[in-house]
Design a protein around this motif. Structure first.
Motif, PDB file in Angstrom:
ATOM      1  N   SER A 124       0.811  -1.221   0.000  1.00 16.33           N
ATOM      2  CA  SER A 124       0.000   0.000   0.000  1.00 16.33           C
ATOM      3  C   SER A 124       0.842   1.269   0.000  1.00 16.33           C
ATOM      4  O   SER A 124       0.354   2.332  -0.413  1.00 16.33           O
ATOM      5  N   VAL A 125       2.100   1.200   0.470  1.00 12.74           N
ATOM      6  CA  VAL A 125       2.931   2.406   0.529  1.00 12.74           C
ATOM      7  C   VAL A 125       3.962   2.470  -0.593  1.00 12.74           C
ATOM      8  O   VAL A 125       4.668   3.473  -0.721  1.00 12.74           O
ATOM      9  N   VAL A 126       4.050   1.428  -1.394  1.00 14.22           N
ATOM     10  CA  VAL A 126       4.992   1.420  -2.526  1.00 14.22           C
ATOM     11  C   VAL A 126       4.178   1.612  -3.801  1.00 14.22           C
ATOM     12  O   VAL A 126       3.523   0.672  -4.284  1.00 14.22           O
ATOM     13  N   ASP A 127       4.187   2.811  -4.335  1.00  9.15           N
ATOM     14  CA  ASP A 127       3.330   3.136  -5.478  1.00  9.15           C
ATOM     15  C   ASP A 127       3.503   2.206  -6.671  1.00  9.15           C
ATOM     16  O   ASP A 127       2.506   1.796  -7.279  1.00  9.15           O
ATOM     17  N   PRO A 128       4.748   1.863  -7.085  1.00  9.35           N
ATOM     18  CA  PRO A 128       4.858   0.947  -8.233  1.00  9.35           C
ATOM     19  C   PRO A 128       4.163  -0.389  -7.993  1.00  9.35           C
ATOM     20  O   PRO A 128       3.560  -0.953  -8.914  1.00  9.35           O
ATOM     21  N   LEU A 129       4.227  -0.906  -6.765  1.00  9.48           N
ATOM     22  CA  LEU A 129       3.545  -2.166  -6.463  1.00  9.48           C
ATOM     23  C   LEU A 129       2.035  -1.975  -6.441  1.00  9.48           C
ATOM     24  O   LEU A 129       1.284  -2.797  -6.980  1.00  9.48           O
ATOM     25  N   TYR A 130       1.590  -0.879  -5.838  1.00  8.04           N
ATOM     26  CA  TYR A 130       0.149  -0.668  -5.668  1.00  8.04           C
ATOM     27  C   TYR A 130      -0.534  -0.365  -7.002  1.00  8.04           C
ATOM     28  O   TYR A 130      -1.577  -0.946  -7.318  1.00  8.04           O
ATOM     29  N   TYR A 131       0.035   0.548  -7.789  1.00 11.27           N
ATOM     30  CA  TYR A 131      -0.637   0.993  -9.008  1.00 11.27           C
ATOM     31  C   TYR A 131      -0.305   0.135 -10.229  1.00 11.27           C
ATOM     32  O   TYR A 131      -1.189  -0.194 -11.027  1.00 11.27           O
ATOM     33  N   LYS A 132       0.968  -0.237 -10.374  1.00 10.20           N
ATOM     34  CA  LYS A 132       1.374  -0.929 -11.601  1.00 10.20           C
ATOM     35  C   LYS A 132       1.190  -2.440 -11.510  1.00 10.20           C
ATOM     36  O   LYS A 132       1.057  -3.107 -12.538  1.00 10.20           O
ATOM     37  N   TRP A 133       1.200  -2.979 -10.285  1.00  8.90           N
ATOM     38  CA  TRP A 133       1.036  -4.433 -10.160  1.00  8.90           C
ATOM     39  C   TRP A 133      -0.333  -4.796  -9.606  1.00  8.90           C
ATOM     40  O   TRP A 133      -1.084  -5.546 -10.229  1.00  8.90           O
ATOM     41  N   LEU A 134      -0.715  -4.245  -8.454  1.00  2.00           N
ATOM     42  CA  LEU A 134      -1.952  -4.658  -7.799  1.00  2.00           C
ATOM     43  C   LEU A 134      -3.191  -4.111  -8.495  1.00  2.00           C
ATOM     44  O   LEU A 134      -4.106  -4.868  -8.830  1.00  2.00           O
ATOM     45  N   ALA A 135      -3.245  -2.795  -8.705  1.00  6.49           N
ATOM     46  CA  ALA A 135      -4.467  -2.168  -9.214  1.00  6.49           C
ATOM     47  C   ALA A 135      -4.850  -2.669 -10.602  1.00  6.49           C
ATOM     48  O   ALA A 135      -6.028  -2.627 -10.972  1.00  6.49           O
ATOM     49  N   ARG A 136      -3.888  -3.172 -11.365  1.00  3.77           N
ATOM     50  CA  ARG A 136      -4.181  -3.640 -12.723  1.00  3.77           C
ATOM     51  C   ARG A 136      -4.666  -5.094 -12.751  1.00  3.77           C
ATOM     52  O   ARG A 136      -5.074  -5.584 -13.800  1.00  3.77           O
ATOM     53  N   ARG A 137      -4.598  -5.763 -11.627  1.00  2.00           N
ATOM     54  CA  ARG A 137      -5.046  -7.151 -11.534  1.00  2.00           C
ATOM     55  C   ARG A 137      -6.301  -7.193 -10.679  1.00  2.00           C
ATOM     56  O   ARG A 137      -6.233  -7.128  -9.455  1.00  2.00           O
ATOM     57  N   ARG A 138      -7.448  -7.283 -11.330  1.00  3.53           N
ATOM     58  CA  ARG A 138      -8.727  -7.067 -10.653  1.00  3.53           C
ATOM     59  C   ARG A 138      -8.948  -8.042  -9.503  1.00  3.53           C
ATOM     60  O   ARG A 138      -9.406  -7.670  -8.426  1.00  3.53           O
ATOM     61  N   TRP A 139      -8.645  -9.332  -9.710  1.00  2.00           N
ATOM     62  CA  TRP A 139      -8.918 -10.323  -8.675  1.00  2.00           C
ATOM     63  C   TRP A 139      -7.983 -10.142  -7.483  1.00  2.00           C
ATOM     64  O   TRP A 139      -8.398 -10.266  -6.336  1.00  2.00           O
ATOM     65  N   GLN A 140      -6.705  -9.857  -7.757  1.00  2.00           N
ATOM     66  CA  GLN A 140      -5.777  -9.616  -6.651  1.00  2.00           C
ATOM     67  C   GLN A 140      -6.179  -8.359  -5.873  1.00  2.00           C
ATOM     68  O   GLN A 140      -6.098  -8.335  -4.644  1.00  2.00           O
ATOM     69  N   TYR A 141      -6.632  -7.346  -6.603  1.00  2.00           N
ATOM     70  CA  TYR A 141      -7.055  -6.109  -5.952  1.00  2.00           C
ATOM     71  C   TYR A 141      -8.282  -6.354  -5.077  1.00  2.00           C
ATOM     72  O   TYR A 141      -8.386  -5.821  -3.966  1.00  2.00           O
ATOM     73  N   LEU A 142      -9.211  -7.156  -5.564  1.00  2.00           N
ATOM     74  CA  LEU A 142     -10.402  -7.486  -4.785  1.00  2.00           C
ATOM     75  C   LEU A 142     -10.022  -8.241  -3.511  1.00  2.00           C
ATOM     76  O   LEU A 142     -10.557  -7.966  -2.429  1.00  2.00           O
ATOM     77  N   ALA A 143      -9.077  -9.194  -3.619  1.00  2.00           N
ATOM     78  CA  ALA A 143      -8.626  -9.934  -2.440  1.00  2.00           C
ATOM     79  C   ALA A 143      -7.956  -8.995  -1.435  1.00  2.00           C
ATOM     80  O   ALA A 143      -8.186  -9.086  -0.221  1.00  2.00           O
ATOM     81  N   PHE A 144      -7.129  -8.085  -1.945  1.00  2.00           N
ATOM     82  CA  PHE A 144      -6.454  -7.085  -1.102  1.00  2.00           C
ATOM     83  C   PHE A 144      -7.480  -6.222  -0.373  1.00  2.00           C
ATOM     84  O   PHE A 144      -7.382  -5.985   0.841  1.00  2.00           O
ATOM     85  N   HIS A 145      -8.455  -5.752  -1.117  1.00  2.00           N
ATOM     86  CA  HIS A 145      -9.510  -4.884  -0.588  1.00  2.00           C
ATOM     87  C   HIS A 145     -10.294  -5.618   0.508  1.00  2.00           C
ATOM     88  O   HIS A 145     -10.538  -5.075   1.594  1.00  2.00           O
TER      89      HIS A 145
END
Length: 337
Positions: A124-145
């Motif tokens: 959540s505090v590393v922008d490249p991980l949050y925006y470029k990796w997590l946010a672009r993967r819908r299922w992983q983002y849903l699990a994170f959320h």
């Protein structure tokens, strides 16, 4: 009105320039709540309410965005909305971390859940991980959320409502499943008749998964402050004798054995726990105890076991668990022939 609009824009700009401050604030608020929760301070409850209110933003994002635009004339662009969502995730994760880190029994499966929270906080505090990796993967983002929301509910519900651990777990599971529906509906658009039942099945599956892994999830607001396995206990002062790691069968049969635990819990919380005695991995006894929250050093409770198997030698452990089966801690000792 213009001043308020300028203040909102300034706060958003400052938060974007210094994202680490959001995580720091979340962590400090979590530590503050952890210190205050046993005393039923209104500040701890207020912080917990703030955490839940921030999730109202995520659930009603579109409605609130239109309301802000109509009321203040501020159109929040997509990058700002994404940042606000990240900010809620950061603050929530760093708020719950102190609770779970202290409640975790590290040589158990709880290591997995708390490790996931730590990894999520880092993402959540590393922008490249949050925006470029997590946010672009819908299922992983849903699990994170969903993971973040679930952890917040497990921490906030006992503080606010004085629910038992089992009640908090069930309610947190239900709320997480319901509030995950908008994200699931975006992942699987409800354009065709068969997609609505599919989303419903996904929600049920999410709830079933959370139920099945409950033994791996620490009880966030309960933790051991003192433990002892001893042959003596001062009943008047409610203090144990010297803790032992090994004793012989003759001493065990002569004196029996006390399993002593002091458990810190929020004030106003009444909870039933169990001391479950195991010999070489096999359960031999399960003894219930009722604890009350609020004491700073923890509520002191113990079990005195005198009835042992014919051959008591072996490796013993006493698992301290909630009524819902969540592990609070483990006491270990060995009996020699």
């Amino acid at each position: 009105m213009q001043r308020l609009k300028s203040l909102i824009l300034w706060l958003i700009d400052m938060a974007r320039r210094h994202p680490g401050l959001i995580a720091l604030f979340g962590f400090v608020s979590g530590v503050a709540s952890l210190v205050l929760v046993e005393r039923k301070e209104s500040l701890a409850q207020m912080i917990a309410i703030m955490m839940l209110v921030s999730w109202v933003w995520l659930t009603l994002e579109n409605v609130l965005r239109r309301g802000i635009a109509a009321r203040f004339g501020v159109q929040l662009p997509p990058p700002v909305l994404a940042f606000l969502t990240q900010m809620v995730h950061q603050e929530s994760l760093f708020f719950v971390l102190p609770f779970f880190v202290l409640a975790t029994t590290w040589d158990s499966g709880q290591l997995v859940f708390t490790g996931l929270l730590m990894a999520a906080a880092l993402i959540s505090v590393v922008d490249p991980l949050y925006y470029k990796w997590l946010a672009r993967r819908r299922w992983q983002y849903l699990a994170f959320h969903s993971l973040t929301l679930f952890a917040v509910l497990l921490t906030a519900l006992p503080i606010l409502l004085h629910l038992t651990t089992a009640e908090s777990y069930r309610l947190a599971t239900l709320i997480t499943a319901i509030l995950s529906f908008p994200s699931l509906a975006q992942t699987v658009p409800l354009g065709r008749w068969w997609r609505a039942p599919l989303v419903g099945l996904m929600m049920l599956s999410l709830g079933a998964l959370v139920y099945l892994v409950h033994t791996w999830i620490p009880p966030a607001t309960l933790r051991l402050t003192d433990v002892a396995v001893t042959t003596e206990l001062n009943n008047g002062e409610r203090t144990p004798g010297e803790s032992i790691a090994q004793l012989d069968s003759a001493t065990l049969r002569s004196n029996g054995l006390f399993a002593y635990t002091a458990i810190r819990a929020p004030r106003g919380l009444n909870e039933r726990i169990y001391h479950v005695w195991y010999q070489d991995g096999a359960e031999v006894d399960r003894i219930p105890l009722d604890i009350r929250g609020g004491r700073q050093q923890g509520y002191r409770a113990w079990t005195h076991k005198r009835n042992f198997p014919a051959v008591p030698a072996g490796r013993w452990r006493v698992r301290v668990i909630t009524e819902g089966g969540q592990l609070i801690g483990v006491l270990r000792f060995q009996v020699t022939p």
